[in-house]
Design a protein around this motif. Structure first.
Motif, PDB file in Angstrom:
ATOM      1  N   LYS A  80       0.840  -1.194   0.000  1.00 20.02           N
ATOM      2  CA  LYS A  80       0.000   0.000   0.000  1.00 20.02           C
ATOM      3  C   LYS A  80       0.880   1.251   0.000  1.00 20.02           C
ATOM      4  O   LYS A  80       1.910   1.285   0.673  1.00 20.02           O
ATOM      5  CB  LYS A  80      -0.851  -0.018   1.272  1.00 20.02           C
ATOM      6  CG  LYS A  80      -2.195   0.644   1.111  1.00 20.02           C
ATOM      7  CD  LYS A  80      -3.138   0.089   2.113  1.00 20.02           C
ATOM      8  CE  LYS A  80      -3.664   1.223   2.990  1.00 20.02           C
ATOM      9  NZ  LYS A  80      -4.506   0.687   4.038  1.00 20.02           N
TER      10      LYS A  80
ATOM     11  N   VAL B 188      -2.392  -2.972  -6.204  1.00 21.26           N
ATOM     12  CA  VAL B 188      -2.249  -1.511  -6.118  1.00 21.26           C
ATOM     13  C   VAL B 188      -1.913  -0.925  -7.484  1.00 21.26           C
ATOM     14  O   VAL B 188      -1.512  -1.646  -8.396  1.00 21.26           O
ATOM     15  CB  VAL B 188      -1.106  -1.136  -5.137  1.00 21.26           C
ATOM     16  CG1 VAL B 188      -1.410  -1.606  -3.732  1.00 21.26           C
ATOM     17  CG2 VAL B 188       0.237  -1.700  -5.611  1.00 21.26           C
TER      18      VAL B 188
ATOM     19  N   SER C  54       2.250   3.340  -5.675  1.00 23.10           N
ATOM     20  CA  SER C  54       3.027   2.594  -4.669  1.00 23.10           C
ATOM     21  C   SER C  54       4.457   2.302  -5.121  1.00 23.10           C
ATOM     22  O   SER C  54       5.095   1.378  -4.628  1.00 23.10           O
ATOM     23  CB  SER C  54       2.332   1.257  -4.378  1.00 23.10           C
ATOM     24  OG  SER C  54       1.047   1.459  -3.855  1.00 23.10           O
TER      25      SER C  54
END
Length: 1087
Positions: free
Chosen positions: A555, A582, A587
């Protein structure tokens, strides 16, 4: 070339001497003496004459007259010829008969005549064997055993596989009939006349050179007869080689009369084959004698012991050349615009550079057909046995100079469709009543035109907005799909890529894990994106695994990635939802951190066991939880042996090769993987598998999920970072970056009278009509077979519409439509004129590779030759002008079909050899299922490019030469590539300047044996050759590892198996011998 045909001077039905080495022996050593005789009659054992009886006549003496071209018991090329029974030829309406039956016996020529003939033809003495009385039909047919399957042809092997139950009877032309060479373009060609024709006269059935042919066939060019060479030949063929008979490949026997046995795909599963060709039983087995002294060279290694001048060989240039056909098409149609506005027109070859302009039919880049003129009835289709199929590459990439597909948006109502058959609006819909209704071109149903779609018609009955609407004027276009076309009636989320890395001991030790992690840092910057978008919306996730699975939370809010371990592989679940998938740009820092840490984290791991099925299961669960489709990239090095679902055992058993149970080696293990494939397809989860095996891994089972989900399998045997690293990374980059669609369903609709019955590809089918693919990329093709269910009208033609519903890279649901119109004809000549060899061989390869799952390989090979002979015999009987039976007449569009078919039969899945690794055979079998026409053409006939005489300053690539050892030269340098392998072959006599310019070495002897790339040197030659290699690597859908081989070095053996016109390394005939054999089969069918 296609206009003139080919002239082959020597008698055609001969194998080449020097290509000899026909292996002795059918059946296991020590098997009982085989019995031969008429079908249905009593069998008689065949007794070979004692060795000592074979005496040469005194020099200068004429050979003893014989009733056949060769005496029965003469040993040729190391194997006995056997009399074989005549075939039943009911279908052609005649009783079985020998080619001699209709001719009165010929009196032997006088000694003076023969002496004159021999002087004129300068032919060495032939050694006649003991005179065989000709007293039965069976004995008039001579049989020469074929080279054996599954064994190298160079020397007699210790063991011979069992022969097929059927061998075909050999037929020679009557003594006073000329044996002729292959005629091209439907052109009969004739070599010198044979015994019995008057001296100096041109042979029957062909005029002397240059004169127009009396009997030129209806399709094709004028006939060219070879000059008669001044004298008729003796009873033996003048060219020294024994006539070939018997299948050129072990197990290929079967007399053709006989519809192919029931099977899969082209293997005639839907309905019986042509009537009246009963399959005949036969008895063969037992070892054969070796070469006998005093006979022309038994094996290539043993020189002929006959006195006299060297014997002439059949000229390989006299038989059809694929490179010539490719070159001619490029000259005729290359660099031109191909407009698709004519129904049933045959497109340029896949090898030709052209620009397609869509004017109402789909570009051949999307759809190609085996023939562009369908037979109007099922009976005609059955008679010719040409498969009716289309090869569809729905997401094919278009060159930059061609217009991308238009996207049509009909708003909330969605695309306009026929109410009855659900076909989409296309150029084949006919508007009536001033534009208020339209009649469907597929099912003839009359539909109301929705109010918003109404438009007036012009004086031609066409809508006024015809050119403004892609769906009315173009063959290919896309519709934006409405929510009705989405799962759960919700718009889809953008897809995801999950990288799943095996971190077991082998992969850490080899440096593979570090290499993957380093590459992903740059590769993730280049994720594929929709045209016109700035960045990709694809989400990414990471898993590592050995016996347990490690999931990573990356994350963007985290400073460091977090690892979560799932050790219960029996009940797989995803331990985190938020942070697993993600956006890479968001990220990036955390992902970089993770990729740096992974190699160190497992650096000291000694865990060598891995799991596999739970890894796929984890990927499916993750995509399901995120409610998106996507792709898993799995990097696996060994067979999954750890205790978990999908654990595999080694089942590679070489004893099964050449038995009826060999098919089990290609059948995946059922259970876990079968269910996984269904789950993947249901959830739009595609799997790409990168394998790095050092031994057998049961690829058949591991690849079963990728091969049913639109995925790919890449394999790197004995992977080493230094030599294979770049090859693997090129594959990974291509694979990640290629255009792709997800969660796809394809349906093929046809106009009335025929329908799609069978589908081949990396696909899953839940029912008989919907082709499901978890993903489909720009290289994946689906081959569709069609069958008649009624007659087709010649005036209306036949229509095909392929509709693909898929999710784009940006998460949009789209419908891609491809339309194609074909001609229909009650004339078989129209069908043969419109055939496309490259598409035909794509179909045959896929159907044969599927059939080996259910039938013995021997049967599959038999069916392939059977159907080849049927197709060509039907052409000869129905489309060519009458001509001597000894002429081989091929349709212009199929003149190189035999070379591709022979190459297919020598491909590893169809060669029963214990020397070929099972995993390699399974890999090729599965790869071909998803290939398009271009890929199968190149795979079965590689390009061999001479580089030694090239001008480094020229932009033109040297023209490829034929794939045969005869084209290589000691001083030459050749590049060979087939889309999967690439070789740079260097002759022993390569000039030092060439070696210096290319490798910066004083001579060839200084070259390292395992080089896989070319050094970057600053000279024109080095730059030019590296640019040629790089262009090819760029152009092909797979990466290719470059192997640099020196002539006569050990690795050269691998290179030689790609010279597909020569004898196979593991068994299989040369092109010449196969053509002779097919010719004999055709004549037998026509008898």
């Amino acid at each position: 070339m296609s206009q003139q045909g080919y002239v082959a001077a020597p008698p055609y039905s001969q194998a080449q001497p020097g290509m000899g080495g026909y292996q002795g022996g059918y059946g296991p050593p020590g098997a009982s003496q085989p019995l031969y005789g008429h079908y249905g009659g009593s069998t008689q054992p065949f007794n070979a004459p004692p060795t000592g009886m074979m005496k040469s006549p005194a020099a200068g003496m004429p050979p003893a007259p014989a009733s056949t071209q060769y005496n029965q018991n003469v040993q040729q090329n190391g194997a006995h010829r056997y009399p074989a029974p005549p075939a039943a030829s009911a279908a052609y309406g005649q009783p079985p008969q020998s080619s001699y039956n209709s001719m009165p016996p010929q009196a032997p020529p006088t000694t003076q005549q023969i002496t004159n003939q021999m002087n004129a033809m300068s032919i060495g003495n032939y050694a006649p064997g003991p005179q065989a009385p000709v007293n039965s039909v069976a004995q008039q047919h001579l049989q020469r055993p074929p080279p054996m399957m599954g064994q190298p042809q160079m020397h007699p092997g210790p063991q011979s596989p069992p022969m097929s139950p059927q061998m075909s009877p050999n037929q020679f032309p009557p003594a006073n009939m000329p044996m002729t060479a292959p005629a091209m373009a439907g052109t009969p060609l004739s070599p010198p006349p044979v015994a019995g024709s008057p001296m100096g006269a041109p042979p029957m059935g062909a005029p002397s050179m240059g004169a127009p042919s009396m009997g030129a066939p209806s399709m094709g060019a004028p006939s060219m007869g070879a000059p008669s060479m001044g004298a008729p030949s003796m009873g033996a063929p003048p060219m020294g080689a024994p006539p070939m008979s018997g299948p050129p490949m072990g197990g290929m026997g079967g007399p053709f009369p006989g519809s192919p046995p029931p099977g899969v795909g082209g293997f005639q599963q839907a309905g019986p084959g042509p009537q009246g060709f009963p399959q005949q039983p036969g008895q063969f087995g037992g070892p054969m004698a070796g070469p006998q002294p005093g006979m022309p060279g038994g094996f290539p290694s043993g020189p002929s012991q006959l006195a006299g001048p060297p014997q002439k060989k059949l000229d390989p240039d006299s038989i059809p050349s694929p490179t010539q056909v490719i070159e001619d098409d490029q000259v005729r149609r290359g660099e031109q615009v191909y407009a698709t506005n004519i129904r049933g027109q045959v497109p340029p070859l896949v090898t030709t550079q052209f620009t397609a302009q869509d004017q109402g039919n789909a570009s051949p880049r999307f759809m190609r057909c085996t023939t562009y003129s369908l037979p109007s009835t099922a009976d005609l289709a059955k008679q010719c046995q040409v498969p009716l199929a289309s090869i569809i590459k729905p997401l094919a990439c278009l060159p930059k100079n061609e217009t991308p597909l238009y996207v049509v948006n009909h708003g909330e109502t969605g695309p306009i469709r026929c109410n009855r058959c659900k076909a989409y609006m296309c150029p084949y819909m006919h508007f009536t009543e001033g534009g208020r209704r339209f009649q469907c071109g597929f099912c003839n149903c009359v539909n109301e035109v929705p109010v918003f779609y109404f438009q007036h018609l012009d004086h031609m009955g066409r809508r006024v907005d015809f050119y403004e609407r892609p769906e009315l004027s173009l063959g290919s276009y896309e519709f934006e799909a409405t929510l009705d076309y989405c799962k759960n009636n919700k718009p889809p989320n953008p897809p995801a890529f999950i990288f799943m890395i095996d971190v077991s001991y082998n992969n850490i030790k080899s440096g593979l894990v570090k290499m993957i992690c380093n590459e992903l840092k740059t590769l993730l910057e280049k994720l594929p994106k929709e045209e016109g978008r700035e960045s990709s919306v694809i989400k990414v996730g990471f898993v590592t695994y050995n016996k347990v699975l490690h999931f990573y939370n990356v994350k963007s809010a985290l400073a460091q990635p977090q690892m979560m371990v799932v050790s219960d592989t029996a009940e797989m679940f995803v331990p985190l939802l938020d942070g697993f998938l993600v956006n890479y740009q968001d990220s990036k820092a955390v992902i970089y951190n993770l990729l740096d840490q992974i190699p160190d984290m497992f650096a000291n791991s000694n865990e060598s066991e891995t799991v596999f099925a739970p890894v796929i299961q984890a990927g499916v669960e993750a995509l399901k939880a995120a409610e998106c489709s996507g792709k898993l990239f799995i990097f696996q090095s060994a067979m999954p042996t750890a205790e978990a679902p999908g654990k595999l055992k080694n089942r590679d058993d070489k004893k099964l090769i050449n038995t009826d149970k060999e098919k089990t080696l290609f059948q995946p293990q059922k259970g876990v993987y079968e269910q996984l494939a269904k789950d993947c397809v249901a959830n739009g989860c595609s799997v790409d598998l990168f394998l790095f095996p050092s031994q057998y891994v049961d690829l058949t089972t591991l690849a079963s999920v990728p091969s049913h989900t639109g995925g790919s399998v890449y394999k790197y045997n004995n992977f080493q970072v230094e030599t294979d690293g770049e090859h693997f990374l090129r594959d990974l980059r291509k694979d990640v970056q290629k255009p792709i669609g997800f969660d796809a369903v394809m349906r093929v609709r046809t106009s009335t009278g025929f329908r799609a019955t069978d589908f081949f590809g990396a696909i899953h089918m839940n029912n008989t009509t919907d082709v499901e693919m978890a993903s489909v990329d720009c290289d994946k093709a689906v081959t569709v077979e069609f069958k008649h269910d009624d007659s087709l009208g010649e005036d209306t033609g036949a229509l095909i519409q392929c509709a693909l519903l898929y999710t784009t890279l940006s998460g949009q649901r789209r419908l891609r439509i491809h339309n194609l119109s074909l001609n229909c004809s009650s004339q078989l000549s129209d069908l043969y004129k419109s055939c496309e060899t490259d598409s035909l061989i794509n179909f045959f390869a896929k159907s044969a590779y599927r059939a080996i799952l259910n039938q013995p390989i021997k049967n599959v090979r038999e069916i392939l030759v059977n159907q080849t002979a049927h197709m060509l015999a039907c052409y000869r009987k129905n489309c060519a002008s009458p001509s001597a039976a000894s002429q081989l007449i091929l349709p212009d569009t199929m003149k190189v079909f035999p070379v591709y078919m022979n190459s297919l039969m020598k491909s590893s899945p169809l060669v029963a050899s214990t020397e070929l690794p099972t995993d390699d055979r399974a890999h090729q079998r599965l790869s071909v299922q998803a290939m398009g026409v271009e890929e199968t053409q190149l795979l079965l006939y590689p390009r061999l490019i001479p580089l030694h005489n090239m001008d480094p300053s020229s932009d033109v690539l040297p023209a490829p030469v034929r794939c045969s050892e005869e084209r290589l030269s000691d001083s030459g340098m050749f590049l060979l590539e087939n889309g999967h392998s690439m070789f740079l072959w260097l002759g022993q006599g390569s000039s030092p300047d060439l070696i210096q310019g290319l490798f910066n070495l004083p001579s060839l002897a200084h070259l390292q044996p395992d080089m896989t790339d070319l050094p970057e040197l600053d000279n024109p030659l080095s730059k030019k050759i590296r640019s040629i290699v790089n262009d090819l690597l760029e152009k092909r859908s797979n990466s290719m590892k470059l192997h640099i081989v020196r002539q006569k070095d050990k690795p050269e053996i691998v290179f030689r198996q790609f010279l597909v016109e020569d004898k196979g390394l593991y068994g299989g005939a040369s092109y010449m011998d196969f053509l002779c054999f097919v010719h004999r089969e055709i004549r037998q069918l026509l008898t």
